[in-house]
Write a protein that holds these residues in place. Sequence first.
Motif, PDB file in Angstrom:
ATOM      1  N   ILE A  49       0.833  -1.209   0.000  1.00  0.00           N
ATOM      2  CA  ILE A  49       0.000   0.000   0.000  1.00  0.00           C
ATOM      3  C   ILE A  49       0.864   1.254   0.000  1.00  0.00           C
ATOM      4  O   ILE A  49       0.566   2.226  -0.703  1.00  0.00           O
ATOM      5  CB  ILE A  49      -0.941  -0.006   1.221  1.00  0.00           C
ATOM      6  N   HIS A  50       1.968   1.216   0.764  1.00  0.00           N
ATOM      7  CA  HIS A  50       2.809   2.408   0.891  1.00  0.00           C
ATOM      8  C   HIS A  50       4.044   2.377  -0.009  1.00  0.00           C
ATOM      9  O   HIS A  50       4.923   3.237   0.115  1.00  0.00           O
ATOM     10  CB  HIS A  50       3.230   2.585   2.351  1.00  0.00           C
ATOM     11  N   GLY A  51       4.124   1.370  -0.887  1.00  0.00           N
ATOM     12  CA  GLY A  51       5.201   1.331  -1.865  1.00  0.00           C
ATOM     13  C   GLY A  51       6.579   1.111  -1.272  1.00  0.00           C
ATOM     14  O   GLY A  51       7.577   1.671  -1.766  1.00  0.00           O
ATOM     15  N   VAL A  52       6.655   0.313  -0.219  1.00  0.00           N
ATOM     16  CA  VAL A  52       7.943   0.025   0.415  1.00  0.00           C
ATOM     17  C   VAL A  52       8.543  -1.225  -0.210  1.00  0.00           C
ATOM     18  O   VAL A  52       7.879  -2.258  -0.320  1.00  0.00           O
ATOM     19  CB  VAL A  52       7.773  -0.191   1.939  1.00  0.00           C
ATOM     20  N   GLY A  53       9.806  -1.144  -0.646  1.00  0.00           N
ATOM     21  CA  GLY A  53      10.461  -2.272  -1.303  1.00  0.00           C
ATOM     22  C   GLY A  53      10.287  -2.197  -2.810  1.00  0.00           C
ATOM     23  O   GLY A  53       9.183  -2.022  -3.319  1.00  0.00           O
ATOM     24  N   LYS A  54      11.404  -2.360  -3.526  1.00  0.00           N
ATOM     25  CA  LYS A  54      11.354  -2.222  -4.984  1.00  0.00           C
ATOM     26  C   LYS A  54      10.864  -3.487  -5.676  1.00  0.00           C
ATOM     27  O   LYS A  54      10.246  -3.420  -6.734  1.00  0.00           O
ATOM     28  CB  LYS A  54      12.750  -1.847  -5.504  1.00  0.00           C
ATOM     29  N   THR A  55      11.165  -4.633  -5.079  1.00  0.00           N
ATOM     30  CA  THR A  55      10.777  -5.892  -5.725  1.00  0.00           C
ATOM     31  C   THR A  55      10.017  -6.767  -4.723  1.00  0.00           C
ATOM     32  O   THR A  55      10.054  -6.550  -3.507  1.00  0.00           O
ATOM     33  CB  THR A  55      12.025  -6.668  -6.194  1.00  0.00           C
ATOM     34  N   LYS A  56       9.342  -7.784  -5.274  1.00  0.00           N
ATOM     35  CA  LYS A  56       8.607  -8.728  -4.426  1.00  0.00           C
ATOM     36  C   LYS A  56       9.568  -9.475  -3.510  1.00  0.00           C
ATOM     37  O   LYS A  56       9.249  -9.750  -2.345  1.00  0.00           O
ATOM     38  CB  LYS A  56       7.835  -9.713  -5.301  1.00  0.00           C
ATOM     39  N   GLN A  57      10.760  -9.784  -4.014  1.00  0.00           N
ATOM     40  CA  GLN A  57      11.756 -10.502  -3.217  1.00  0.00           C
ATOM     41  C   GLN A  57      12.204  -9.678  -2.018  1.00  0.00           C
ATOM     42  O   GLN A  57      12.362 -10.206  -0.912  1.00  0.00           O
ATOM     43  CB  GLN A  57      12.968 -10.858  -4.100  1.00  0.00           C
ATOM     44  N   GLN A  58      12.378  -8.376  -2.201  1.00  0.00           N
ATOM     45  CA  GLN A  58      12.767  -7.501  -1.105  1.00  0.00           C
ATOM     46  C   GLN A  58      11.678  -7.447  -0.030  1.00  0.00           C
ATOM     47  O   GLN A  58      11.956  -7.458   1.171  1.00  0.00           O
ATOM     48  CB  GLN A  58      13.052  -6.088  -1.628  1.00  0.00           C
ATOM     49  N   ARG A  59      10.429  -7.388  -0.504  1.00  0.00           N
ATOM     50  CA  ARG A  59       9.320  -7.341   0.455  1.00  0.00           C
ATOM     51  C   ARG A  59       9.203  -8.658   1.216  1.00  0.00           C
ATOM     52  O   ARG A  59       8.947  -8.657   2.419  1.00  0.00           O
ATOM     53  CB  ARG A  59       8.016  -7.001  -0.268  1.00  0.00           C
ATOM     54  N   ARG A  60       9.391  -9.785   0.514  1.00  0.00           N
ATOM     55  CA  ARG A  60       9.325 -11.084   1.202  1.00  0.00           C
ATOM     56  C   ARG A  60      10.448 -11.213   2.229  1.00  0.00           C
ATOM     57  O   ARG A  60      10.260 -11.785   3.300  1.00  0.00           O
ATOM     58  CB  ARG A  60       9.407 -12.229   0.181  1.00  0.00           C
ATOM     59  N   GLN A  61      11.604 -10.668   1.899  1.00  0.00           N
ATOM     60  CA  GLN A  61      12.719 -10.696   2.842  1.00  0.00           C
ATOM     61  C   GLN A  61      12.402  -9.883   4.089  1.00  0.00           C
ATOM     62  O   GLN A  61      12.686 -10.293   5.217  1.00  0.00           O
ATOM     63  CB  GLN A  61      13.980 -10.137   2.165  1.00  0.00           C
ATOM     64  N   ARG A  62      11.745  -8.719   3.869  1.00  0.00           N
ATOM     65  CA  ARG A  62      11.341  -7.866   4.993  1.00  0.00           C
ATOM     66  C   ARG A  62      10.310  -8.593   5.872  1.00  0.00           C
ATOM     67  O   ARG A  62      10.399  -8.555   7.102  1.00  0.00           O
ATOM     68  CB  ARG A  62      10.750  -6.566   4.445  1.00  0.00           C
ATOM     69  N   VAL A  63       9.356  -9.303   5.255  1.00  0.00           N
ATOM     70  CA  VAL A  63       8.331 -10.055   5.988  1.00  0.00           C
ATOM     71  C   VAL A  63       8.978 -11.163   6.815  1.00  0.00           C
ATOM     72  O   VAL A  63       8.644 -11.368   7.987  1.00  0.00           O
ATOM     73  CB  VAL A  63       7.276 -10.631   5.020  1.00  0.00           C
ATOM     74  N   ALA A  64       9.923 -11.877   6.208  1.00  0.00           N
ATOM     75  CA  ALA A  64      10.619 -12.962   6.914  1.00  0.00           C
ATOM     76  C   ALA A  64      11.363 -12.416   8.122  1.00  0.00           C
ATOM     77  O   ALA A  64      11.350 -13.023   9.212  1.00  0.00           O
ATOM     78  CB  ALA A  64      11.578 -13.674   5.970  1.00  0.00           C
ATOM     79  N   GLU A  65      12.021 -11.264   7.977  1.00  0.00           N
ATOM     80  CA  GLU A  65      12.745 -10.649   9.090  1.00  0.00           C
ATOM     81  C   GLU A  65      11.800 -10.267  10.222  1.00  0.00           C
ATOM     82  O   GLU A  65      12.110 -10.469  11.404  1.00  0.00           O
ATOM     83  CB  GLU A  65      13.496  -9.402   8.602  1.00  0.00           C
ATOM     84  N   LEU A  66      10.638  -9.715   9.857  1.00  0.00           N
ATOM     85  CA  LEU A  66       9.658  -9.301  10.859  1.00  0.00           C
ATOM     86  C   LEU A  66       9.119 -10.506  11.636  1.00  0.00           C
ATOM     87  O   LEU A  66       8.996 -10.459  12.859  1.00  0.00           O
ATOM     88  CB  LEU A  66       8.498  -8.550  10.194  1.00  0.00           C
ATOM     89  N   LEU A  67       8.790 -11.575  10.911  1.00  0.00           N
ATOM     90  CA  LEU A  67       8.260 -12.771  11.563  1.00  0.00           C
ATOM     91  C   LEU A  67       9.287 -13.385  12.508  1.00  0.00           C
ATOM     92  O   LEU A  67       8.952 -13.814  13.619  1.00  0.00           O
ATOM     93  CB  LEU A  67       7.804 -13.796  10.520  1.00  0.00           C
ATOM     94  N   GLU A  68      10.545 -13.417  12.060  1.00  0.00           N
ATOM     95  CA  GLU A  68      11.603 -13.949  12.929  1.00  0.00           C
ATOM     96  C   GLU A  68      11.822 -13.056  14.148  1.00  0.00           C
ATOM     97  O   GLU A  68      12.093 -13.542  15.250  1.00  0.00           O
ATOM     98  CB  GLU A  68      12.903 -14.091  12.133  1.00  0.00           C
TER      99      GLU A  68
END
Length: 621
Positions: free
Chosen positions: A467-486
Amino acid sequence: MRETVLEVRNLQVEFPGDGNTVRALDGISFGLHRGETLGIVGESGSGKSVTALAVMGLLQSPGIVTGGEIWFRSQENGNAIDLVKLPPQQMQLHRGGDIAMIFQEPMSSLNPVYNIGFQLTEAIMRHQNVSAAQARQIAIAGLQEVKLLPSDEEIQQQYIETSSKLEPSKLAQLVKEHKEAMLERYPHELSGGQLQRVMIAMAISCNPLILIADEPTTALDVTVQATILDLLRELQQSRDMAMIFITHDLGLISEIADEVAVMYKGKVVESGTSRQIFSSPQHPYTKGLIACRPTLNRRPQKLLTVSDYMSAEETATGQVIIQAKEPAQPTEVTTEEIAARLANFNKKEPLLQIRNLKVGFPVRGVFGGTKRYNMAVNGVSFDVKPGETLGLVGESGCGKTTLGRTLLRLIEPMGGQIIFEKQDITSLKGEPLQKLRREMQIVFQNPFSSLDPRMKVGDAVMEPLLIHGVGKTKQQRRQRVAELLERVGLSADAINRYPHQFSGGQRQRICIARSLALNPKFIICDESVSALDVSVQAQVLNLLKELQSDFQLTYIFISHDLSVVKFMSDRILVMNRGQIVEEGTAESIYQEPKEEYTQKLIAAIPTGSAERVRNRHLRAL
């Protein structure tokens, strides 16, 4: 020795699944005597409610009793009967009559399309040979016994105070109409505490020998909870009932139970008198449950949890092997550290300033126009400093949640100012308001209803990034999600799972991860641990404190439980009927509460201390 009314011997209950069978109860045994309260305590999934449902003969398919006996001594002839072997039609004669049950959630236990009078009289006529008119009289007497209705004399006095010239016949008619009006009300017209009283009245209407109360106060405020506990004790003593009280909170058990059975993974791991359990617990699981609840007289850096006292491993055959541990006691926060922290906040400019905030909900008139406003928040003002945790405490209906949602502009205010980082955001709209959402987040009370059941956990946490356009690629966003969950204690492979595949505590961790996705400065925790077991609650509270330290977060922590708020907060606001009635540091609010309302909130908190249990037993003697 008092008469034994219920004896459970080596009971086993299994739930067959797809190629695997879950044993919910694994050979549990206990006895219950007339006039005695047995407390069954344990975390979600320990088998507490399954035990109650097995006794009531209400196990849902595919759950089945695969072994053991449930011996019940009937009131009718005094003979002991095995409820496990009783045919369903005969079991119906005892269920609701001899053995009654109060369920956890009264709103879902009552039919919303029938008034409470119909539902009460239906139960009475099912088990007693009485007419409809007689059943209504019994229902009214029950509502008066649970103090949902005043006595006839109190109702008369109310009308006499209004008009002293009423004739006796007119007064009697008004009293009758007053009582009948309560029977005509529908479940949605009553509060949670009132609904629970209706359920208690229904349960005792046939004068049962055994009353089973399954988490009857979980969804209630501490003050309403204390009232319900007092009511149950009073009813038990006046009727000489036996009672099984089921909860995950040992603090509650200390207030009401004579005997205690502690359950873990379908087994009773420890049992004894209330005094024995609280003064000298033997099993590491019991020790963990007692230790993980915050108390008002201590301020540890972190709360101990069950995992600090034991580790459990399940073998290939399904056997659980428990290893006891001796935890290091957490460091206490000193008065000097508290004073230094508060002094540091006083030097800072406020992150959030609230000035004379008002929020009202319209009450419609006969022709659809607004007749008046119900003021949920009425002239509230306070400041929140960066890095601070401000506790907001009060009973249901006091305006806590409305205030929290208004600060995030999820509810529009009627008046006043909301100033965030020196900017008045009260009238922000469109793109500026959407940008503000990055800085201000909320963790809701119910983690299951705040997650889309059809959306994978990874997508739910990633949604704010998209929604807020954070992360340039889907892979970057998935990496951010994985970090948050951990970071919130979940593994990265949780990304591809759905909310229903997680426990309540894990779902709340997912909601916390989602709230952190945009690196906010300010988070509102709205009753974010009230629906969790005390052990899971301790884990989430520790996590919130760690995250605050790591990310310099600012919290408003909303709860009706002052012990939880005191553990989390630097300062506390006490709210009642839409207004702030008391404000101060966490220590001063507890040690020197000025308002009677605050004193009532503190007095209602179940402590679970050995001293309080000992005092209760001495009073009983």
